[in-house]
Design an enzyme around this catalytic site. Structure first.
Site, PDB file in Angstrom:
ATOM      1  N   ARG A   1       0.834  -1.212   0.000  1.00 55.03           N
ATOM      2  CA  ARG A   1       0.000   0.000   0.000  1.00 55.03           C
ATOM      3  C   ARG A   1       0.864   1.257   0.000  1.00 55.03           C
ATOM      4  O   ARG A   1       0.529   2.247  -0.639  1.00 55.03           O
ATOM      5  CB  ARG A   1      -0.961  -0.008   1.202  1.00 55.03           C
ATOM      6  CG  ARG A   1      -1.980   1.125   1.102  1.00 55.03           C
ATOM      7  CD  ARG A   1      -3.088   1.001   2.122  1.00 55.03           C
ATOM      8  NE  ARG A   1      -2.573   1.087   3.480  1.00 55.03           N
ATOM      9  CZ  ARG A   1      -3.315   0.887   4.563  1.00 55.03           C
ATOM     10  NH1 ARG A   1      -4.603   0.598   4.452  1.00 55.03           N
ATOM     11  NH2 ARG A   1      -2.788   0.963   5.763  1.00 55.03           N
TER      12      ARG A   1
ATOM     13  N   LYS B   1      -2.600   6.825   1.493  1.00 51.00           N
ATOM     14  CA  LYS B   1      -2.422   7.157   2.915  1.00 51.00           C
ATOM     15  C   LYS B   1      -1.461   8.347   3.037  1.00 51.00           C
ATOM     16  O   LYS B   1      -0.311   8.198   3.456  1.00 51.00           O
ATOM     17  CB  LYS B   1      -1.923   5.926   3.681  1.00 51.00           C
ATOM     18  CG  LYS B   1      -2.318   5.974   5.152  1.00 51.00           C
ATOM     19  CD  LYS B   1      -2.266   4.602   5.773  1.00 51.00           C
ATOM     20  CE  LYS B   1      -2.349   4.639   7.278  1.00 51.00           C
ATOM     21  NZ  LYS B   1      -3.598   5.208   7.797  1.00 51.00           N
TER      22      LYS B   1
ATOM     23  N   GLU C   1     -16.373   6.558   4.376  1.00 50.44           N
ATOM     24  CA  GLU C   1     -15.698   5.907   5.502  1.00 50.44           C
ATOM     25  C   GLU C   1     -15.646   6.864   6.676  1.00 50.44           C
ATOM     26  O   GLU C   1     -16.114   7.996   6.591  1.00 50.44           O
ATOM     27  CB  GLU C   1     -14.293   5.442   5.110  1.00 50.44           C
ATOM     28  CG  GLU C   1     -13.326   6.564   4.789  1.00 50.44           C
ATOM     29  CD  GLU C   1     -11.914   6.054   4.526  1.00 50.44           C
ATOM     30  OE1 GLU C   1     -11.504   5.040   5.103  1.00 50.44           O
ATOM     31  OE2 GLU C   1     -11.212   6.705   3.731  1.00 50.44           O
TER      32      GLU C   1
HETATM   33  N1  PLP Z   1      -9.380   4.547   6.561  1.00 49.35           N
HETATM   34  C1  PLP Z   1      -8.584   5.527   7.000  1.00 49.35           C
HETATM   35  C2  PLP Z   1      -8.875   6.915   6.579  1.00 49.35           C
HETATM   36  C3  PLP Z   1      -7.494   5.222   7.838  1.00 49.35           C
HETATM   37  O1  PLP Z   1      -6.688   6.166   8.291  1.00 49.35           O
HETATM   38  C4  PLP Z   1      -7.263   3.887   8.207  1.00 49.35           C
HETATM   39  C5  PLP Z   1      -6.131   3.540   9.046  1.00 49.35           C
HETATM   40  O2  PLP Z   1      -5.141   3.081   8.611  1.00 49.35           O
HETATM   41  C6  PLP Z   1      -8.127   2.910   7.728  1.00 49.35           C
HETATM   42  C7  PLP Z   1      -9.168   3.267   6.918  1.00 49.35           C
HETATM   43  C8  PLP Z   1      -7.910   1.477   8.084  1.00 49.35           C
HETATM   44  O3  PLP Z   1      -6.886   0.918   7.328  1.00 49.35           O
HETATM   45  P1  PLP Z   1      -6.050  -0.313   7.886  1.00 49.35           P
HETATM   46  O4  PLP Z   1      -7.029  -1.362   8.240  1.00 49.35           O
HETATM   47  O5  PLP Z   1      -5.181  -0.713   6.760  1.00 49.35           O
HETATM   48  O6  PLP Z   1      -5.296   0.189   9.061  1.00 49.35           O
HETATM   49  C1  COI Z   2      -4.215   3.258  11.538  1.00 49.51           C
HETATM   50  O1  COI Z   2      -5.193   2.618  11.865  1.00 49.51           O
HETATM   51  O2  COI Z   2      -3.092   2.779  11.418  1.00 49.51           O
HETATM   52  C2  COI Z   2      -4.337   4.664  11.231  1.00 49.51           C
HETATM   53  O3  COI Z   2      -3.534   5.141  10.504  1.00 49.51           O
HETATM   54  C3  COI Z   2      -5.443   5.414  11.816  1.00 49.51           C
HETATM   55  C4  COI Z   2      -5.024   6.698  12.462  1.00 49.51           C
HETATM   56  C5  COI Z   2      -4.151   6.529  13.647  1.00 49.51           C
HETATM   57  C6  COI Z   2      -4.521   7.691  11.490  1.00 49.51           C
END
Ligand code: PLP
Ligand code: COI
Length: 339
Positions: A80, A183, A219
């Site tokens: 990612r 991200k 989201e």
């Molecule tokens: N959506 C956003 C905007 C986020 O910051 C995060 C955190 O990482 C997620 C979703 C969840 O992603 P992940 O499950 O890869 O941590």
């Molecule tokens: C995560 O779940 O890793 C995130 O990035 C969410 C938040 C701390 C920005």
């Protein structure tokens, strides 16, 4: 050595012993090296400072009952970051350097990995920034990649207890064809004001609608959204949400449990029909949703009638945590087990 109250950690920064860094210069990445410094020195015209060439990742390491350390979905996070890098024209970090740097940072800070049974984890924060100087709007030719770690407790202080979220129609987090799928720090800066409004009103997060039609669920500020009804796990398909790795894992687990999985547009009105809903992410894990209030439209959708997490959310949560901790078989090969 300081003593850490593992069971009462919040989601915050705690200094650890080392972070690990690799630099891209003259067309090559340097061998990842540890440092004890919490500071970064960079050129004042660095592109990360002026033009937002900045990306980060978030993943976790856990200590199992067997004493082993497991890092959850290391490669997915590396991939990612590569995708994000292409999205904002940063140098693409090779997968092996990402993996080596993360593993080194975890091993060097082993004493900060919370013990089994405390509910806490070691949060791993990889960061990639453009550190080459530019004044014109152009990508940098030098980059810094670093990984720091910090022990954390739950992102939402309520943990696995359902919390209310809010739709605020006056704010968008990302444009339909913008950087929402990457991200990058800018998305989070864009969510700060709405997040503050939501918190002041007593909500755990903002639930964003799609920015174009304001009709479909996108989201939450720091997590993806899922809903459950009729034994079906439903999660939004959108061009402006982050592809959550936790959500991807839950879709697989839901399927393994015999649920139907639907990834599609989810109209706001459908909230009225959901039996369960939650926010999902690395930091949030699964955070069940109590109620969704659409303040501007004067609508309220009660999701949890009894104020408790629903049966499917609970099952999914326990299965996911079980795999991460090594209590359940890792049938999909999601953990990197350190020796
Ligand atoms: N959506 C956003 C905007 C986020 O910051 C995060 C955190 O990482 C997620 C979703 C969840 O992603 P992940 O499950 O890869 O941590
Ligand atoms: C995560 O779940 O890793 C995130 O990035 C969410 C938040 C701390 C920005």
């Amino acid at each position: 050595m300081e003593t850490i109250d593992w069971s009462n950690l919040s989601f915050g920064y705690m200094k650890t012993d080392y972070n690990v860094r690799s630099y891209f210069k003259d067309g090559a990445w340097s061998k990842p090296q540890e440092t004890t410094s919490e500071e970064i020195t960079m050129h004042m015209a660095s592109t990360c400072l002026h033009y937002g060439q900045e990306a980060f990742e978030g993943l976790k390491a856990f200590r199992g009952k067997d004493g082993k350390i497991r890092i959850f979905r290391l490669k997915e996070n590396a991939l990612r970051l590569q995708d994000t890098s292409r999205g904002i024209m940063m140098e693409v970090l090779p997968l092996d350097i990402f993996e080596e740097t993360v593993i080194k940072a975890v091993k060097l800070n082993e004493r900060f990995i919370p013990p089994y049974g405390t509910g806490a984890a070691l949060y791993i924060r990889p960061l990639l920034i453009g550190t080459g100087a530019q004044v014109g709007v152009k990508p940098a030719n030098e980059y810094t990649f670093l990984v720091f770690v910090t022990p954390v407790g739950p992102y939402f202080k309520e943990g696995f207890k359902p919390t209310p979220v809010v739709i605020l129609r006056g704010y968008d987090r990302a444009a339909p064809l913008g950087t929402g799928t990457f991200k990058v720090g800018g998305n989070y800066a864009a969510s700060l004001v709405a997040g503050e409004v939501a918190h002041k009103k007593g909500y755990s997060a903002v639930l964003y609608l799609d920015a174009k039609e304001k009709k479909y669920i996108d989201e939450c500020g720091p997590a993806n959204f899922f809903g459950i009804k009729d034994n079906t796990y439903i999660t939004p398909q959108s061009t402006s949400i982050l592809p959550s790795i936790t959500n991807k894992s839950l879709m697989q687990l839901a399927e393994d449990m015999g649920m139907k999985v639907e990834r599609r547009q989810v109209p706001e009105e459908e909230l009225a029909t959901l039996e369960e809903a939650g926010q999902v992410g690395t930091a949030a894990v699964i955070s069940p949703i109590l109620r969704v209030d659409d303040l501007d439209e004067n609508k309220s959708y009660i999701i949890s009638k009894d104020g408790k997490a629903g049966p499917w959310s609970t099952k999914l949560y326990e299965k996911l945590r079980g795999i991460q901790l090594g209590d359940e078989p890792d049938t999909h090969g999601w953990n990197t087990v350190l020796d």
